[in-house]
Scaffold this motif. Structure first.
Motif: not given
Ligand SMILES: Nc1ncnc2c1ncn2[C@@H]1O[C@H](COP(=O)(O)OP(=O)(O)OP(=O)(O)O)[C@@H](O)[C@H]1O
Ligand SMILES: Nc1ncnc2c1ncn2[C@@H]1O[C@H](COP(=O)(O)OP(=O)(O)OP(=O)(O)O)[C@@H](O)[C@H]1O
Ligand SMILES: [Mg+2]
Ligand SMILES: [Mg+2]
Ligand SMILES: O=P([O-])([O-])[O-]
Lengths: 294, 265, 317, 298, 265
Positions: C120-128, E60-75
């Motif tokens: 739930s917390e670590y795995a990527s969608d694909k791995v899950r 932009y705001l989420k980039t400032l604390n790098r929260m945006v990285e939680m979206v896997p596809s971000v570059r």
């Protein structure tokens, strides 16, 4: 006034991050631990059993002599059991689900039946064995024949079939049945022509999964009483029988007396797992192939 | 709240009344969704129902073919006469009513079957089994719904392969196949793009020759464009019911005016 | 409504045909009324099953308690059902059941929850999406196969590490049951954790929490009731499990806490006694029902408790 | 399946007549290997259409399902029928016949690693199972001071009852004896516990000589190990020798030709198979006599 | 597209720059969400970010604390310097950054714990265990967030018992408890009623004494009321960045003017 000392925070930061990264691997390992065990199980079973499987083993009769023992009787027994289980559970299970979802009004009765069904799903299988022994074997005097075993297994998996069928009925969008009613169709016509066809793939998938559960069940059969040695093939639902899991059970127990029995048990496990694997694949295929996009 | 249709009722009316609603009230549990509705709907006309969201338009429409009964908590009082017969009576067979009164829904809802089977569904459930007859019905209905040319080569394909607008016209064809007298339409174009909308509107206007049509719409321009009469609902009441032209050009109620000029809703 | 309002509308007189068919529709309207009745009868089967279970267990259990005092049954640590002077104390069986379930939960609990955390917390969608169904295969393996595995693989393995372990013992089936239960706990706990809204995690991350901290201090507490419910269902499953213990734990009826020894669970006792085809009417026959009743009550309570917890403590975010 | 073919079917004399139907055997686990072997051979060599099913719930448990209406056809027993069991049969008006099959020697076995207790006197064996010794060193001070662990079949089994009645003389067995339902489990337990001492039928020892070791018993004339030679009702192992039986429901035999046919076949052939599965054969005459008595029933 | 902040950068600036964004680009998979952003944000000021929906404010705001990285596809490409240090570097510890840079979200998101535990959460994970210190931090943070009086008697109660506005101020208190330098706020008042909004606005203005605040808002009045500087985003670009007064009274870009006068958005 500063309570948080940023230097201290930074010092601790490293160890916190290391801990996080380390545990991540532990968690991953925990996740695949089950799979490792599964692999060990499969390897052991294949190692022990693969050498035994040949034409004579698959088609031969049971024997006390390991070298000439075959499991056709057990395969047929399992098939006959399914000949009882499948029609009984599919008809009663889907019927119950239709009644609960489409005829019964939401309310007390409905919630009682629903609660009852989910409780039944949690009753240990051995208790169903006792029910089968008391009702089918003794009170109805069927004896320990296919019919008694099949009915017992049917009751056991019924809740699973019902719940799966209910879910697939619920997944049929309301607007389809509305369209049907809107054209003057009666309730049964709507169910028969719209709801059932749309829900069928889900029902089939659920039923197959439930049936594969029944195929592997052993405990209720031990209670019903399966002879340790039964050589003739069952030829109908009123015959005595043995089944694949029962044969695994007896051969495992007796493996301490005759070493080769362990290999027979392993070989039988391979056959059983293969059957389950095929059934599950079918379920997956049905689900993927007939999944409706509305 | 008095209803403005009284004038209308008193004028000489050459058309037959197909639906006569008398003092209709409807509750969903505690919610009083329809309040003292009185409406007479003419045969072979297009009657539009407009009003802000939640005012009871869909509820009223669904009462006309008793589809509203599918909500278990519904209670009604008052009466609706369909061709002179009271339909709210529980003894009245809903299946019969719904065979005479077709319905088209907001979101196109074809069955997950082939185009052919979608249209043949109604005739089949009513007992028509003959292949040739069915073929004729399907062709005719699809033609009447202006969609025959687009689908005649893909009758065996699943209806979900059609575009939204085609699906909606297919749903109309499906309704036409059982030759209803009345067609109820609940925002039939709100899920469609402008071009598809236009096609459906055109179709509806053609249908009025043979069918009585009651259409709920959010889109006032649409009501103005296609309907003969319009009823304005507000909070479960009929505020005004009149010739469409009159209602839009010269509304007699302040609230109608506010609504059609976009002051609320 | 008999007036035919559109006489010349069609080439095909559909309306007429429908009207005509309608008159012959009586059979189908009988059918229409019959269907709910038939379906009702089907639905009754599950009720009858419950009644059947409760009735058989209850009536024969009462008979048993006429022969063996209920206090003896529940307090005696002696169980010698077949001896000339039989003792019918269920405590050895309850002890075996609790010990094996406890071992199973010591395996399945931590591993299951760790797997849930990973998924739930670590795995990527694909791995899950690949790992979770693979894990669930474990739950689909028949228990008899696990029994074989415990008896012929795990026990010898344990004995090679820990020679004090007997050839039949409660430890090995306990461990194997635990492995069987992992997917159940992992899956249900994962569901509970996944339904914790992301905004909770974001809140924690924004304060500088690591994933570990957001998981253990925010997500898990928030999902606790679902996790606890999954544990209880796991225990219930372990209590009711039969074949693994029957095969791998032998049938000693000693009251002991030594997990290296053979002991019997309630379920295994039922197999032993019923497998002996105890004839109707003997005390040992009735003891079967008394034990089964106890087992039934145990698991029922567990299942109700799990349901109560999920319903009562459903998290509101 | 009872009563389906009655008198009219009973008048056949030809031995080669094709029979069908089922024969149900339950009872002793000790006798099970012999009976299972014979059932299999009977179906292969004599009557392929008859189904002989063999279960093994134990002598006593087997009697309980034998002595009821529509019970089993045969009950294997590793002891003679008890008085109360006989009385039950009379009460039911059931005619039963005892068929002696072979001779078994109660084998006292220890773990193969046990290199001290290779010989014991009869009394020492009894005292061990009565719990008078708790450690091996209690018997002989040279032996290890480890706790003795006793094993045996549970009370379902005739073997237990024979041991309890004839060897222990009805004195209570030591409380922590590990009594099992399945012989296979028992063999495994003894084979893996180096302080084990257990008892069961000779056949289970004979089949597992690599896993367990038989103790030589001194009945007064020096230690004797069980073997097909020593086991006999008047031989050197006589004190621990017991006959094994199967009990026939005579009423069933009269109603169902396949039951009788099987019974006759068993008595005519048992000596061919006894040795193979670890039983000492009966004197030839004794078996023949029983076979002839059965033929009378036809 | 040239950016209008250049003038600003050239004027003498007594304040330190806390965030310096240089040629920042960001993609979500194929979506180019931020395009060549260049922005310098001053310490101890309130910087507002406005713009129509989807223009990239939150990103932009989420980039400032790098929260945006939680979206896997971000570059990302380009650079952001926080107090002179480049933060987009993967080797830069995000936990560290986020300890210095607090964030308040659009929807109040207290943890499902007690009020006390919510505020104490941050200090605890950063290693403060001492009960007395924690008590002091909690009290001070709640006081700074103007909510102490309302909750001081219910510190042990679950935070979900508070009203929306109280929850949002609690979340601010939670952020204050780790004594950040910067507080990022993403439409912190959009889920609140007007009275709560006012309280939060007042609070934000008080905080600026000690903290640098960057606030995203839909509400132009709010930006005008409370911020020192305002950046106007459009389609992932910074159209204009200036003193708030200047930007609202005398925008130099036509699109800014159109937007603030309500011509689109
Ligand atoms: N199934 C239901 N149960 C309870 N209340 C309902 C139900 N369906 C509708 N209502 C209520 O009845 C009132 C009228 O609803 P209705 O759907 O008829 O409105 P409408 O005019 O069609 O609105 P819209 O334009 O949004 O479709 C509303 O207040 C609605 O909340
Ligand atoms: N997780 C995501 N995955 C893919 N695209 C995203 C994601 N989040 C945002 N986007 C896209 O990035 C662009 C900018 O989104 P962002 O949320 O930053 O806009 P916003 O200015 O905050 O809008 P709003 O005022 O509606 O909150 C939008 O086109 C949006 O669709
Ligand atoms: Mg509506
Ligand atoms: Mg945003
Ligand atoms: O199985 P037994 O021979 O000991 O009854």
């Amino acid at each position: 006034m500063k309570y948080i000392d940023i230097n201290q925070v930074q010092q601790r930061m490293n160890s916190r991050i290391v801990k996080n990264n380390f545990l991540k691997y532990i968690f991953f390992f925990a996740t695949i631990l089950g799979l490792i065990v599964l692999a060990a199980l499969l390897i052991q079973v294949l190692y022990d059993g693969l050498g035994v499987i040949d034409y004579q083993f698959l088609t031969g009769r049971l024997s006390t002599e390991a070298s000439r023992a075959g499991i056709m009787g057990a395969i047929l027994g399992t098939l006959w059991l399914m000949a009882v289980v499948i029609p009984v559970t599919v008809i009663i299970g889907i019927g119950t689900a239709l009644y609960l979802e489409l005829y019964l009004k939401r309310g007390r009765t409905q919630s009682i039946i629903q609660t009852n069904i989910s409780n039944l799903a949690g009753v240990p299988s051995i208790v169903y064995g006792i029910l089968g022994l008391t009702i089918f074997v003794r009170a109805m005097d069927f004896g320990n024949v296919v019919l008694a075993g099949g009915l017992t297994l049917s009751l056991l998996i019924l809740p699973i079939v019902v719940v799966a069928a209910q879910e697939s009925i619920r997944a049929v969008p309301q607007h389809l049945s509305e369209a049907s009613y809107g054209m003057g169709a009666t309730k049964w016509q709507t169910i028969r022509r719209i709801i059932l066809p749309a829900a069928l793939p889900g029902m089939i998938t659920g039923s197959i999964l439930a049936i594969s559960r029944a195929i592997g069940e052993t405990a209720p059969l031990t209670v019903i009483g399966i002879p340790a040695l039964l050589i003739p093939f069952p030829e109908g639902i009123t015959d005595k029988f043995t089944a694949l899991p029962m044969q695994i059970y007896y051969w495992t127990l007796d493996s301490t007396l005759v070493d080769e029995y362990a290999n027979l048990a392993a070989a039988t496990i391979i056959v059983l797992l293969l059957i389950l694997f095929i059934l599950n694949s079918i379920a997956v295929i049905v689900r993927n192939k007939f999944q409706q996009r509305y | 709240m008095s209803i403005k249709e009284t004038d209308q009722n008193n004028t000489p009316n050459p058309k037959n009344i197909v639906y006569d609603t008398q003092d209709l009230n409807l509750w969903y549990g505690e919610t009083h969704a329809l309040k003292n509705i009185n409406l007479s709907i003419n045969e072979k006309e297009i009657t539009a129902i407009i009003g802000p969201s939640g005012c009871g338009k869909s509820t009223y429409l669904k009462t006309l073919n008793r589809m509203v009964e599918m909500v278990p908590s519904v209670r009604t009082s008052g009466d609706i006469k369909y061709n002179g017969k009271s339909i709210l009576d529980r003894s009245f067979k809903v299946e019969d009513l719904r065979t005479r009164v077709g319905m088209v829904f907001q979101k196109p809802n074809p069955f997950p079957k082939s185009v052919y089977e979608n249209v043949a569904y109604g005739p089949k459930i009513h007992g028509i089994r003959d292949k040739k007859t069915l073929d004729e019905i399907v062709e005719k209905s699809l033609k009447d719904a202006f969609i025959w040319d687009e689908v005649k080569d893909r009758l065996k394909e699943n209806a979900y392969g059609l575009s939204g607008g085609q699906q909606q016209r297919l749903c109309i064809a499906r309704t036409l196949a059982i030759e209803p007298d009345v067609i109820l339409m609940d925002e039939p174009t709100s899920a469609l793009d402008p071009i598809s909308t236009l096609k459906v509107e055109e179709l509806v206007q053609n249908l009025k020759e043979n069918y009585s049509i009651i259409i709920v719409t959010h889109n006032m321009q649409q009501a103005a464009r296609i309907s003969d009469k319009t009823a304005f609902f507000l909070n479960g009441e009929v505020v005004e019911f009149d010739e469409t032209e009159t209602l839009f050009s010269n509304p007699s109620d302040k609230r109608t005016e506010d609504y059609i000029t976009g002051r609320f809703g | 409504m008999a007036t035919n309002s559109n006489p010349n509308k069609n080439a095909v007189p559909v309306r007429e045909m429908i009207e005509k068919k309608k008159s012959s529709k009586n059979i189908s309207s009988v059918f229409e009324k019959l269907v709910p009745t038939i379906l009702f009868l089907f639905a009754i089967v599950s009720i009858l099953t419950t009644i059947g279970i409760i009735y058989t267990l209850f009536s024969e259990t009462i008979e048993f308690f006429k022969r063996v005092p209920i206090t003896e049954f529940f307090t005696s640590t002696e169980l010698n059902p077949l001896s000339q002077n039989p003792d019918f104390g269920i405590l050895p069986l309850i002890n075996g059941t609790i010990l094996s379930s406890l071992i199973a939960m010591l395996v399945a609990g931590p591993i299951g929850i760790m797997a849930a955390v990973y998924l739930s917390e670590y795995a990527s969608d694909k791995v899950r999406r690949t790992l979770k169904p693979m894990l669930e295969v474990l739950a689909g393996v028949p228990t008899i196969v696990y029994g074989f595995f415990a008896f012929t693989f795990v026990t010898p393995l344990l004995r090679s590490i820990w020679p004090a372990v007997d050839a039949t013992n409660i430890l090995s089936p306990g461990i194997v049951m635990g492995i069987m239960i992992i997917p159940m706990i992992a899956s249900l706990s994962e569901d509970a954790m996944s339904s914790v809204p992301n905004s909770m995690r974001e809140g924690a991350f924004a304060l500088g929490a690591t994933r570990l901290e957001s998981t253990f201090k925010v997500v898990i507490p928030a999902a606790l009731s679902g996790i606890i419910a999954s544990f209880i269902l796991g225990i219930s499953r372990a209590i009711g499990e039969t074949m693994i213990v029957t095969i791998a734990s032998g049938s000693s009826k000693n009251f002991t806490f030594d997990i290296t020894q053979s002991m019997q669970t309630m379920t295994a006792y039922i197999v032993e006694v019923a497998g002996g085809e105890a004839p109707a009417g003997s005390t040992i026959y009735f003891s079967l029902y008394a034990v089964a009743m106890t087992l039934f009550v145990f698991t029922l309570l567990m299942n109700l408790l799990a349901r109560y917890i999920t319903r009562k403590f459903r998290e509101e975010y | 399946a009872c009563g389906s073919d009655d008198e009219s079917a009973g008048n056949q004399n030809g031995d080669n007549k094709e029979l069908e139907g089922s024969v149900v055997v339950d009872g002793s686990g000790t006798v099970y290997p012999l009976m299972a072997k014979m059932a299999e051979e009977y179906m292969i060599n004599s009557q392929p259409n008859v189904s002989v099913e063999v279960s093994r719930s134990g002598t006593s448990a087997g009697f309980e399902t034998f002595l009821i209406e529509n019970g089993t056809d045969f009950n294997d027993a590793s002891r003679t029928i008890k008085e109360e069991e006989k009385a039950k049969a009379e009460e039911l008006g059931m005619n039963i016949k005892q068929l002696k099959l072979a001779l078994d020697g109660i084998s006292i076995v220890v773990n193969p690693e046990n290199d001290f207790a290779t010989e014991l006197t009869e009394q020492q064996v009894i005292d061990i199972f009565l719990g008078k010794y708790t450690k091996w060193s209690d018997i002989n001070s040279d032996w290890p001071s480890d706790k003795i662990q006793t094993y045996g079949p549970n009370e379902n089994h005739g073997t237990y009852e024979f041991f309890y009645e004839n060897i222990l003389d009805e004195q209570d067995m030591v409380g922590d004896a590990n009594l099992q339902q399945e012989y296979s489990t028992l063999v495994k337990l003894v084979s893996e516990d180096k302080n084990a001492i257990g008892f069961f039928g000779f056949g289970y020892y004979d089949n597992n000589k690599d896993k367990v070791k038989a103790v030589g018993i001194d009945f007064g004339n020096g230690p004797v190990k069980p073997s097909l030679e020593t086991i006999s009702e008047d031989g050197p192992y006589a004190n621990f020798t017991r006959p094994v039986f199967t009990y026939l429901n005579v009423d069933h035999a009269k109603e169902k030709p396949q039951v009788l046919d099987y019974a006759i076949w068993v008595m005519e052939n048992v000596n061919n198979y006894a040795g193979e599965v670890g039983f000492a054969p009966l004197p030839k005459e004794e078996a023949e006599k029983l076979a002839n008595e059965l033929k009378e029933l036809k």
